[in-house]
Design an enzyme around this catalytic site. Structure first.
Site, PDB file in Angstrom:
ATOM      1  N   ALA A  30      10.641  -9.316 116.665  1.00  0.00           N
ATOM      2  CA  ALA A  30      10.125  -9.483 118.024  1.00  0.00           C
ATOM      3  C   ALA A  30       8.622  -9.701 117.927  1.00  0.00           C
ATOM      4  O   ALA A  30       7.932  -8.964 117.208  1.00  0.00           O
ATOM      5  CB  ALA A  30      10.428  -8.251 118.880  1.00  0.00           C
ATOM      6  N   SER A  32       6.441  -8.992 120.015  1.00  0.00           N
ATOM      7  CA  SER A  32       5.715  -7.878 120.622  1.00  0.00           C
ATOM      8  C   SER A  32       5.689  -6.633 119.766  1.00  0.00           C
ATOM      9  O   SER A  32       4.915  -5.712 120.045  1.00  0.00           O
ATOM     10  CB  SER A  32       6.332  -7.547 121.986  1.00  0.00           C
ATOM     11  OG  SER A  32       7.724  -7.302 121.857  1.00  0.00           O
ATOM     12  N   CYS A  33       6.492  -6.557 118.720  1.00  0.00           N
ATOM     13  CA  CYS A  33       6.625  -5.331 117.934  1.00  0.00           C
ATOM     14  C   CYS A  33       5.686  -5.354 116.716  1.00  0.00           C
ATOM     15  O   CYS A  33       5.835  -6.216 115.841  1.00  0.00           O
ATOM     16  CB  CYS A  33       8.065  -5.146 117.467  1.00  0.00           C
ATOM     17  SG  CYS A  33       8.286  -3.734 116.367  1.00  0.00           S
ATOM     18  N   PRO A  34       4.753  -4.414 116.621  1.00  0.00           N
ATOM     19  CA  PRO A  34       3.842  -4.422 115.474  1.00  0.00           C
ATOM     20  C   PRO A  34       4.542  -4.170 114.151  1.00  0.00           C
ATOM     21  O   PRO A  34       4.134  -4.712 113.117  1.00  0.00           O
ATOM     22  CB  PRO A  34       2.855  -3.293 115.801  1.00  0.00           C
ATOM     23  CG  PRO A  34       3.545  -2.430 116.804  1.00  0.00           C
ATOM     24  CD  PRO A  34       4.430  -3.338 117.586  1.00  0.00           C
ATOM     25  N   GLN A  37       6.045  -7.383 113.127  1.00  0.00           N
ATOM     26  CA  GLN A  37       5.028  -8.343 112.726  1.00  0.00           C
ATOM     27  C   GLN A  37       4.635  -8.163 111.263  1.00  0.00           C
ATOM     28  O   GLN A  37       4.350  -9.129 110.558  1.00  0.00           O
ATOM     29  CB  GLN A  37       3.788  -8.223 113.614  1.00  0.00           C
ATOM     30  CG  GLN A  37       2.749  -9.298 113.309  1.00  0.00           C
ATOM     31  CD  GLN A  37       1.528  -9.213 114.196  1.00  0.00           C
ATOM     32  OE1 GLN A  37       1.316  -8.232 114.907  1.00  0.00           O
ATOM     33  NE2 GLN A  37       0.704 -10.244 114.163  1.00  0.00           N
TER      34      GLN A  37
END
Length: 293
Positions: A30, A32-34, A37
């Site tokens: 995702a 948005s997910c650190p 990432q």
């Protein structure tokens, strides 16, 4: 059965049951997910774009959890509409949390792991036959130190930033934001005399630190009200963050638009918080870190 079952490891020699092979594995992530990432960054740094594929769920969790949709595209491997289907295909009757990153194995038709820390290590160390040998993100001689620093970053900064936003008491709020600021100050001092956290090469620890720095001005700080200082008020950290961003592996895996989400709907009772507004920074400014030893 819950997510503790999804702890498989990919190994170069296949001793784990999941051998490192090109084209076999797929990452569900995702934007948005650190934690997700990090895996995308490692994949790119190691030169594995053609070896391990990836796709993204929609940016926000809906009523059905992580889903595939029009903004980020369909699931190209299984055609699932919800990420939970991947978990259920792996563990019949699965009733645990559904998280990203999740590593899918095309051969067994199931998930190998959703352990974000293990996935990045395996991507960075077990695909040497196809990856860039010059990239050593988790070198044996530094592993103990990297593990200690990563544990600290995770507890007091990566997860700590969200903890600040979730606090409901004044005492808890002040303590939580104090821990986050202490990490930023400590990393500011550390980076005064070294280009990256362990010297002149990027390691796992830089990959762990980066996602929080990328989100600080637009999401974590205005959401949690952590510090009156923006990232640019930490000169070494800010230059270091730009140094990383201006490399394709970090730039191409970052979408600042996902950090500009509406914070007005998140109202938490309790503590009086400092005033913090989102800051739009210029990530293309020269970083000037080439001369740092």
């Amino acid at each position: 059965m819950n997510g503790s079952a999804l702890k498989g490891r990919v190994t170069a020699d296949g001793s784990s049951g999941y051998p490192a092979e090109p084209g076999r594995y797929h990452l569900y992530l995702a934007w948005s997910c650190p934690w997700a990432q990090r895996t995308a960054i490692v994949r790119d740094l190691k030169g594995l774009r053609e070896v391990v594929t990836l796709s993204y769920v929609e940016d926000d969790l809906g009523a059905e959890g992580w889903t595939f949709g029009p903004r980020r595209g369909p699931d190209p491997v299984n055609g699932f509409g919800r990420l939970r289907q991947a978990y259920e295909a792996t563990v019949p009757g699965y009733d645990g949390p559904v998280s990203v990153p999740a590593l899918w194995d095309r051969v067994t038709g199931g998930l190998v792991s959703n352990d974000y820390a293990a996935i990045t290590v395996d991507l960075g160390t077990q695909f040497e036959e196809w990856g860039d040998p010059e990239v050593r993100l988790y070198p044996p001689e530094l592993r103990a130190e990297i593990d200690r620093l990563n544990a600290y970053l995770h507890a007091d900064l990566n997860g700590g930033a969200w903890e600040v936003a979730m606090t409901t008491t004044q005492k808890g709020y002040e303590a939580a934001r104090g821990r986050v600021v202490a990490v930023l100050d400590r990393m500011e001092r550390r980076l005064a005399t070294r280009r990256f956290l362990f010297g002149d090469t990027i390691t796992e620890s830089d990959v762990w630190l980066w996602p929080t720095l990328a989100r600080f001005d637009l999401l974590d700080n205005p959401l949690g009200k952590i510090s009156e200082r923006s990232l640019s008020d930490f000169p070494n950290l800010w230059a270091y963050a730009r140094d990383l961003y201006q490399r394709p592996a970090f730039r191409d895996t970052t979408d600042f638009g996902t950090f500009r989400r509406d914070r007005s709907s998140i109202r938490r009772p309790g503590p009086a918080r400092i005033e913090v507004e989102p800051v739009e920074a210029d990530w293309e400014l020269p970083h000037g870190r080439d001369s740092v030893l």
